[in-house]
Design an enzyme around this catalytic site. Structure first.
Site, PDB file in Angstrom:
ATOM      1  N   CYS A   1       0.819  -1.170   0.000  1.00 23.34           N
ATOM      2  CA  CYS A   1       0.000   0.000   0.000  1.00 23.34           C
ATOM      3  C   CYS A   1       0.871   1.244   0.000  1.00 23.34           C
ATOM      4  CB  CYS A   1      -0.893   0.053   1.233  1.00 23.34           C
ATOM      5  SG  CYS A   1      -1.587  -1.542   1.650  1.00 23.34           S
TER       6      CYS A   1
ATOM      7  N   ARG B   1       0.712   1.471  -5.918  1.00 22.76           N
ATOM      8  CA  ARG B   1       0.997   0.509  -4.853  1.00 22.76           C
ATOM      9  C   ARG B   1      -0.252  -0.230  -4.390  1.00 22.76           C
ATOM     10  NH1 ARG B   1       6.132   2.455  -2.715  1.00 22.76           N
ATOM     11  NH2 ARG B   1       5.974   1.052  -0.960  1.00 22.76           N
TER      12      ARG B   1
ATOM     13  N   TRP C   1      -3.837  -2.194  -0.962  1.00 21.31           N
ATOM     14  CA  TRP C   1      -3.915  -3.431  -1.744  1.00 21.31           C
ATOM     15  C   TRP C   1      -4.101  -4.526  -0.699  1.00 21.31           C
ATOM     16  CZ3 TRP C   1      -0.969  -8.007  -2.179  1.00 21.31           C
ATOM     17  CH2 TRP C   1      -1.228  -8.771  -3.328  1.00 21.31           C
TER      18      TRP C   1
ATOM     19  N   ASN D   1       1.738  -0.025   5.896  1.00 20.39           N
ATOM     20  CA  ASN D   1       2.162  -0.734   4.680  1.00 20.39           C
ATOM     21  C   ASN D   1       3.028  -1.892   5.155  1.00 20.39           C
ATOM     22  OD1 ASN D   1       3.255  -1.535   2.227  1.00 20.39           O
ATOM     23  ND2 ASN D   1       4.742   0.134   2.166  1.00 20.39           N
ATOM     24  N   GLY D   2       2.580  -3.113   4.910  1.00 25.23           N
ATOM     25  CA  GLY D   2       3.341  -4.272   5.350  1.00 25.23           C
ATOM     26  C   GLY D   2       2.411  -5.376   5.804  1.00 25.23           C
TER      27      GLY D   2
ATOM     28  N   GLU E   1       5.510 -13.829 -21.329  1.00 26.16           N
ATOM     29  CA  GLU E   1       5.087 -12.432 -21.164  1.00 26.16           C
ATOM     30  C   GLU E   1       3.745 -12.183 -21.865  1.00 26.16           C
ATOM     31  OE1 GLU E   1       5.812 -10.207 -19.220  1.00 26.16           O
ATOM     32  OE2 GLU E   1       5.117  -8.355 -20.116  1.00 26.16           O
TER      33      GLU E   1
ATOM     34  N   LYS F   1       0.468 -10.881 -19.898  1.00 26.63           N
ATOM     35  CA  LYS F   1      -0.297  -9.685 -20.292  1.00 26.63           C
ATOM     36  C   LYS F   1      -1.765 -10.049 -20.481  1.00 26.63           C
ATOM     37  CE  LYS F   1       1.842  -7.135 -19.414  1.00 26.63           C
ATOM     38  NZ  LYS F   1       3.025  -7.398 -18.817  1.00 26.63           N
TER      39      LYS F   1
ATOM     40  N   GLU G   1      -3.421 -10.648 -17.118  1.00 27.68           N
ATOM     41  CA  GLU G   1      -3.527  -9.432 -16.304  1.00 27.68           C
ATOM     42  C   GLU G   1      -4.672  -8.536 -16.747  1.00 27.68           C
ATOM     43  OE1 GLU G   1       0.809  -8.109 -14.650  1.00 27.68           O
ATOM     44  OE2 GLU G   1       0.550  -7.954 -16.801  1.00 27.68           O
TER      45      GLU G   1
ATOM     46  N   HIS H   1       4.136 -32.630 -24.422  1.00 26.66           N
ATOM     47  CA  HIS H   1       4.335 -33.290 -23.133  1.00 26.66           C
ATOM     48  C   HIS H   1       3.207 -32.941 -22.162  1.00 26.66           C
ATOM     49  CE1 HIS H   1       8.162 -34.700 -24.527  1.00 26.66           C
ATOM     50  NE2 HIS H   1       8.520 -33.478 -24.836  1.00 26.66           N
TER      51      HIS H   1
ATOM     52  N   LYS I   1       0.493  -2.090  -9.292  1.00 29.02           N
ATOM     53  CA  LYS I   1       1.638  -1.841 -10.176  1.00 29.02           C
ATOM     54  C   LYS I   1       2.929  -2.334  -9.525  1.00 29.02           C
ATOM     55  CE  LYS I   1       3.654   0.078 -13.748  1.00 29.02           C
ATOM     56  NZ  LYS I   1       3.666  -0.846 -14.878  1.00 29.02           N
TER      57      LYS I   1
END
Ligand code: G6P
Length: 615
Positions: free
Chosen positions: A2, A27, A74, A100-101, A488, A492, A495, A511, A610
Site C-alpha cells: 500500500c 501501490r 492493496w 504498509n506491510g 510475457e 499480459k 492481467e 508433453h 503496479k
C-alpha cells in the site's frame, strides 16, 4: 502493501493528502482513507474503490485540519471493504494508524487483545497494530510527544513482519509518528511543513528534499522539525537528499488508456534505454553506472538475475542474450524463491535485480540476500532513487519515463534492451568479434523504426483480438528467447483480460499441454524465421491436426505461415537476437485490444497493483 502519505504544517491537510496519495495508487487501489486531527479529535474518511471514491466522499463532507495521515490499499488481510480500509483506530478512538506491510503474528496478538476486552471492527492485521500502539500509549507514564514514539516502539517489539506506519493521536495535535521495518518510508522536508510518504514520487510537487528513513527507525514529525531515532539512539548524521522531481504526467494524450499510450511510447522509450550507451568505435556498449572496471567485468564467471513478473521475463530474455553474446552462464530466479531458498551460489557471480518500480518487496529481499552472501548486486530500475536503485551496488537506469498502466509494457522492452547492451559489453570484453558487435549495434539503431512498423499495424491486431476475445483459455508458445516472450504474452493476457493463459516452450506442447487443444482454445505461436522455425512449424501442424486455432507472430513476408495459421500478427525482420523485442509488441496489443473488447478496466485490472510492496 500500500501507499502512505502524512502531512503536518499550516495548510489544509485533506487536499494535500488526496493529491499525494493519487501518486501512490500504483501501490494498490482497492480502497483508500485518511484521518485528520480536526481540533476535537480524529476524523476519518475511508472508502472501498479508487482514491477518486475517497475524494468524492471528502468533497461531500470535507475534513478540516492541518495534520493527517492517509493510505491507499492493496488488500492482504480482509477484503476490499470500507471497514477494512485504513486508517484504523485504537480502542480509545483517539489514535489513528496507517500501515504498509504485513503483521505476521496478528492472529496471536489479536487473540491476546480480545482476551483483554478489545473489540475489533475489521478483519485486518493493521487494526491489531493500532490497538497495540494505543494500549502502550495508554499505559505509558511518559509525558509529551515522546509518549507516542515510545508506544510505537513498544508495539514494534511485539509485532513480527514488515511495517511502514504513520500514527496520529488527538492528545498530540502537532505530531505524526512514522516508523519503518522492511517497508520504505521517506520524510519530505518543506518550509514550515513536513511530509511522510512511502516514496519520493508522492511528494514531487511539494518538495525535492527528502530523508530516507532507515530500517527500525522511528520519526517524530512536526511542522518545524523532525527527530529520527533507532533502538540504538538518536540519528545525528542526517543526510538530506535532493531528488530529481519528475512529476509523473497524468496526461493520456490522444490515447484512451495509459497502457496503449505506453505501448506506443516504446519507439522512444527503447531509444532512451540505449541513447548515449553505444560505442560504435569499439563495437560495444558503455554503461557508466555499473561501478565495475573492465578488469572486474572480465572476472565474472556467472550471472544471476532476480525479478518478479514482467521483470523476470525480461531477465529470461537477458539470459539468452548474455549467454549467446558473452558466453557467461546465466541463471534467472523468481526473487521470492531466491530469498528463501537454498539455491547455491558460485564465486565470481554478478547479480542483477530487475525492477521497473524499484520497490518490489520480493526483489528487494532477494537483492539483500545476494548482498548478504557477499555478492555485488546491480539494479536495473526505472524509478530513480527507488529503494532497489539506492541499495544496489550500481546499475543501469531504464529512462522509460513513468509507466502508469498496471500491465508493464515499455518497461519490458527497455529492460530487454539493457540486457542487450550488457550482453554486448560483456561479449566484447571476451570473445565477441567486432563485426558481430557492429551487427548488433546496427540492429539496435534500426529498432525504433521497426517498432513503429509494428505499431502501425495495430488495427490488424485489433481485429484478431476482437475475434478471439471470447476464449476462456489461451496458450502462448515460443522457443529459446521467444519462450519468455510467450510467458510475457500470456501474463499480459491474464492481467488485463482475465482470460486464463499459459506460456510454454513450443516443444513442451506434446508433453501434456496438447491435451488442452481444441477449437475453443486458441494458441499464439511465436514463429519468426530463425534457427527453430521448422520446429515451430511442426508444433503449428500438431495443433491444427487436433482442431486447434493458431495465431502466429511471424515475419510479415512469411507466406507459408500465412497459409497455415488462422491469423497472423506480422512483425518486421531484425537481427535474430533482437527479434523478441519486436515479437512482444503485437502480444501487448493483442491483450490490450482483447481487454477493451471485453470491457475490462485496462489500466487498473482487478486484484493487481503496479508494484507489490509486500511479500
Ligand atoms: C507486479 C506487477 C507486474 C510487475 C511486477 C514486478 O506484480 O503487477 O506487472 O511486472 O510487479 O514489478 P517491478 O516494479 O519490480 O518491475
Amino acid at each position: 502493501m500500500c501507499g502512505i502519505v502524512a502531512y503536518v504544517g499550516p495548510r489544509d491537510a485533506q487536499p494535500i493528502l488526496l493529491d499525494a496519495l493519487s501518486r501512490l495508487e500504483y501501490r494498490g487501489y482497492d480502497s483508500a482513507g485518511l484521518a485528520i486531527l480536526n481540533g476535537k479529535g480524529v476524523e476519518v474518511r475511508k472508502k472501498s474503490g479508487r482514491i477518486q471514491e475517497l475524494a468524492s466522499a471528502c468533497q461531500q463532507k470535507p475534513v478540516q485540519g492541518q495534520i493527517g495521515i492517509s493510505h491507499t490499499r492493496w488488500a492482504t488481510h480482509g477484503g476490499a471493504t470500507d471497514i477494512n480500509a485504513h486508517p484504523h483506530l485504537d480502542a480509545s478512538g483517539r489514535l489513528a494508524l496507517v500501515h504498509n506491510g504485513v503483521v505476521e503474528n496478528y492472529l496471536e496478538l489479536r487473540a491476546r487483545l480480545v482476551g483483554h476486552g478489545h473489540k475489533f471492527v475489521s478483519e485486518t492485521d493493521t487494526e491489531v497494530l493500532a490497538h497495540l500502539v494505543g494500549d502502550a500509549f495508554a499505559a505509558s507514564k511518559t509525558k509529551g510527544e515522546e509518549k507516542l514514539v515510545e508506544a510505537v516502539r513498544s508495539a514494534m517489539k511485539q509485532v513480527q513482519g514488515t511495517l511502514g506506519i504513520a500514527v496520529i493521536h488527538s492528545d498530540l495535535p502537532g505530531l505524526v509518528v512514522g516508523a519503518r521495518r522492511g517497508s520504505p518510508l521517506v520524510i519530505g522536508i518543506g518550509h514550515g511543513e513536513n511530509f511522510l510518504a512511502s516514496d519520493t514520487q508522492a511528494l514531487a510537487p511539494y518538495t525535492n528534499r527528502v530523508v530516507i528513513l532507515k530500517d527500525q527507525e522511528v520519526v517524530a514529525l512536526k511542522a518545524e522539525r523532525y527527530d529520527i531515532a533507532s533502538p540504538l539512539g538518536i540519528r545525528s548524521d542526517i543526510q538530506i537528499e535532493e531528488i530529481e522531481n519528475g512529476v509523473a504526467t497524468s496526461d493520456k494524450g490522444p490515447y484512451p488508456h495509459y497502457m496503449l499510450k505506453e505501448i506506443y511510447e516504446q519507439t522512444s522509450s527503447i531509444q532512451n534505454a540505449f541513447r548515449g550507451r553505444l560505442n560504435p568505435h569499439e563495437a560495444t556498449a558503455k554503461l557508466g553506472g555499473l561501478n565495475l572496471s573492465s578488469h572486474e567485468l572480465r572476472k565474472i564467471e556467472r550471472i544471476s538475475i532476480l525479478g518478479c513478473g514482467t521483470a523476470l521475463h525480461a531477465g529470461m530474455v537477458g539470459k539468452y542474450l548474455i549467454e549467446t553474446l558473452a558466453k557467461i552462464p546465466v541463471e534467472t530466479h523468481y526473487a521470492s524463491e531466491f530469498r528463501y531458498g537454498d539455491s547455491p551460489t558460485s564465486p565470481n557471480t554478478l547479480f542483477f535485480a530487475v525492477s521497473q518500480s524499484g520497490e518490489t518487496a520480493d526483489t528487494l529481499g532477494a537483492l539483500r540476500e545476494a548482498q548478504r552472501r557477499g555478492f555485488p548486486c546491480l539494479g536495473i530500475c526505472n524509478h530513480v532513487s527507488s529503494t532497489i536503485a539506492r541499495e544496489s551496488n550500481g546499475g543501469v537506469y531504464m529512462h522509460s519515463g513513468p509507466e502508469i498502466g498496471v500491465a508493464a509494457t515499455k518497461s519490458f522492452t527497455s529492460q530487454v534492451m539493457i540486457f542487450t547492451l550488457l550482453g554486448l559489453l560483456l561479449g566484447r570484453l571476451r570473445s565477441l568479434s567486432a563485426s558481430h558487435g557492429q551487427e548488433i549495434l546496427q540492429a539496435i539503431e534500426s529498432l525504433p523504426q521497426k517498432i513503429t512498423q509494428v505499431l502501425d499495424r495495430s488495427d490488424e491486431t485489433k481485429k484478431v483480438a476482437q475475434k478471439y476475445a471470447e476464449a476462456k483459455s489461451m496458450l502462448f508458445l515460443g522457443r529459446l528467447a521467444n519462450f519468455p516472450i510467450a510467458l510475457e504474452g500470456a501474463l499480459k493476457m491474464k492481467e488485463v483480460t482475465y482470460i486464463h493463459a499459459e506460456g510454454y516452450p513450443s516443444a513442451e506442447l506434446k508433453h501434456g499441454v496438447i491435451a488442452l487443444i481444441d477449437k475453443e482454445t486458441p494458441t499464439v505461436l511465436i514463429a519468426p524465421r530463425d534457427g527453430v522455425y521448422d520446429k515451430n512449424l511442426g508444433s503449428l501442424q500438431e495443433i491444427k491436426a487436433r482442431g486447434g486455432r493458431v495465431i502466429a507472430v511471424a515475419h510479415e513476408t512469411d507466406a507459408k505461415i500465412r497459409d497455415l495459421a488462422d491469423a497472423v500478427l506480422p512483425v518486421p525482420e531484425t537481427h535474430p537476437l533482437l527479434q523478441p523485442l519486436l515479437n512482444v509488441i503485437p502480444l501487448q496489443l493483442l491483450s490490450y485490444h482483447s481487454a477493451v473488447a471485453l470491457g475490462r478496466d485496462v489500466d487498473k485490472p482487478r486484484n493487481l497493483a503496479k508494484s507489490v510492496t509486500v511479500e
